[in-house]
Design a protein around this motif. Structure first.
Motif, PDB file in Angstrom:
ATOM      1  N   LYS A  43       0.962  -1.105   0.258  1.00  0.00           N
ATOM      2  CA  LYS A  43       0.472  -0.165  -0.201  1.00  0.00           C
ATOM      3  C   LYS A  43       0.739   1.086   0.608  1.00  0.00           C
ATOM      4  O   LYS A  43       1.820   1.595   1.116  1.00  0.00           O
ATOM      5  N   THR A  45       1.029   5.786  -0.044  1.00  0.00           N
ATOM      6  CA  THR A  45       0.388   7.113   0.132  1.00  0.00           C
ATOM      7  C   THR A  45       1.344   7.941   0.151  1.00  0.00           C
ATOM      8  O   THR A  45       2.499   7.545  -0.568  1.00  0.00           O
ATOM      9  N   ARG A  46       0.728   9.362  -0.094  1.00  0.00           N
ATOM     10  CA  ARG A  46       1.522  10.502  -0.641  1.00  0.00           C
ATOM     11  C   ARG A  46       3.417   9.537   0.067  1.00  0.00           C
ATOM     12  O   ARG A  46       4.426  11.008  -0.653  1.00  0.00           O
TER      13      ARG A  46
END
Ligand code: ATP
Ligand code: MG
Length: 399
Positions: A43, A45-46
């Motif tokens: 996973k 994210t930014r």
């Protein structure tokens, strides 16, 4: 400790706010490839990534992540509910697992500002609990032997004790393409891997002069490309240029002490043309200032004159010792020191000029029509791709 996730901290790309999406997706692609076949879920994210360790072992996964450029560091973590009890028990577990060393500190990070305890209170609570339930530990906030970190985020609390430094740099594929001049020596593989660390994809070019150079020398360069490809998870194409005719012509027609300069000029000209057809925007080599006669500033100036293309020399100012250590770390050293030479000793000038005169070099080169020989060499290029059928067949022969 039973870890359930790995926390991934990004490298320099955190600076690239506008291109962030592209960098993160390139990194994700590299991780997907490196962890192919492992039971994990990735996973991103930014600002960070997580790997959900379904059935995989944390440190086996970390071994793979260590070589992916764009990852600054990773920590195996335990993800828990935002409950005081769970946090205390997890901190204690970590403390019980400490190896040598008797001092520790708790570091709390509270990005969920709604959490009912502030940073100091979290540290106090966890530190107190660990002290009460162990008998050999004491707190040292300045220079602890161990640090337990508790990150309170919106979705959960992440706790960890170990941080493993990784390669840093930028994800491969985000920096365009370069053409690496690859000899069989120690330096050029290191130069290529160093530029790849900054996100640049590469193809490689090698000049050989059979029968003056042995088949083993060419095999050795293929082996280096195999190692580099395995290491980076990226199949590096190797273009092998038949250089014999040019080599003998240079030997016959250019005075001995300038032949090294001319040889390098011709190699660079060919590399430039090849770069044009492969989409490379720069040539990369393993030159190191002052190492040999062809690597003085005056020599580089004379050699570089044949091209407008940027010539990257990532090892230019490093100490040889550091280059050797990098080669050992990258796993290319043992192959590089195999005895097969990529240049026959009879072509090695007795006393190459450390300060070749560009004027003289040009004058001697003008007397020879290198153009057709260069074209012929280019049309005779053979391309080797690691992990291709040819590579597999060769491997089969070795068995
Ligand atoms: P290396 O260990 O990389 O061979 P070196 O210290 O032996 O470097 P040189 O042999 O002078 O230095 O080569 C300088 C650079 O020129 C190399 O790093 C490489 O990039 C390039 N080069 C030299 N020979 C070849 C070759 N046969 N094919 C392709 N590139 C070469
Ligand atoms: Mg060499």
């Amino acid at each position: 400790m039973k870890y359930d996730h790995i926390l991934i901290r990004y490298g320099e790309m955190t600076l690239k706010s506008r291109n962030r999406k592209m960098f993160v997706s390139a990194l994700r692609k590299r991780m997907n490839r490196a962890l192919d076949g492992m039971d994990v879920h990735i996973k991103t994210t930014r600002d960070r990534g997580y790997i959900d360790l379904l059935e995989a072992d944390a440190y086996q996964v970390i071994e793979k992540l260590k070589h992916i450029s764009g990852i600054l560091s990773v920590s195996p973590v335990v993800k828990i509910e935002k409950s005081e009890e769970e946090m205390k028990e997890t901190a204690l577990q970590f403390a019980k697992d400490f190896g040598a060393g008797r001092t520790f500190k708790i570091e709390a990070k509270r990005s969920d500002k709604t959490f009912h305890l502030v940073t100091f209170d979290i540290q106090d609570m966890l530190g107190g609990y660990v002290l009460k339930n162990t008998d050999h530990l004491s707190v040292n906030v300045r220079k602890p032997d161990h640090t337990i970190t508790a990150e309170v985020r919106h979705d959960a609390v992440y706790m960890y004790h170990d941080t493993v430094q990784c390669l840093g740099g930028l994800p491969l594929g985000t920096g365009g393409k370069g053409l690496l001049m690859l000899s069989g020596g120690i330096d050029s593989p290191v130069a290529g891997l160093d530029v790849m660390r900054k996100g640049v994809e590469i193809e490689a070019v090698h000049f050989h002069s059979p029968p003056y150079t042995s088949p083993e020398a060419t095999e050795k360069v293929k082996k280096l490309v195999d190692i580099m490809s395995e290491r980076t998870g990226y199949d590096i194409k190797l273009h092998i240029v038949p250089f014999t005719e040019l080599q003998t012509t240079l030997y016959d027609r250019i005075p001995d002490n300038l032949s090294m300069t001319s040889t390098r000029r011709v190699m660079l000209k060919i590399a430039e043309k090849l770069a044009g057809t492969t989409g490379a925007e720069a040539v990369i080599n393993g030159e190191n200032l002052g190492q040999v006669a062809s690597q003085t500033l005056t020599s580089m100036h004379a050699i570089n004159e044949v091209t407008n293309m940027p010539v990257l020399r990532p090892l230019l100012t490093l100490e040889k010792n550091d280059i050797v250590n990098m080669a050992k770390q990258f796993g290319t050293y043992e192959t590089s020191i195999l005895p097969y030479e990529d240049c026959c000793t009879i072509f090695k000038p007795k006393s190459p000029k450390t300060k070749p005169s560009l004027e003289k070099v040009r004058k001697f080169e003008e007397r020879v029509d290198f153009g057709p020989l260069i074209e012929k060499a280019i049309s005779g290029i053979e391309t080797y791709t690691p992990n291709s059928e040819e590579a597999a067949a060769e491997f089969g022969e070795l068995l």
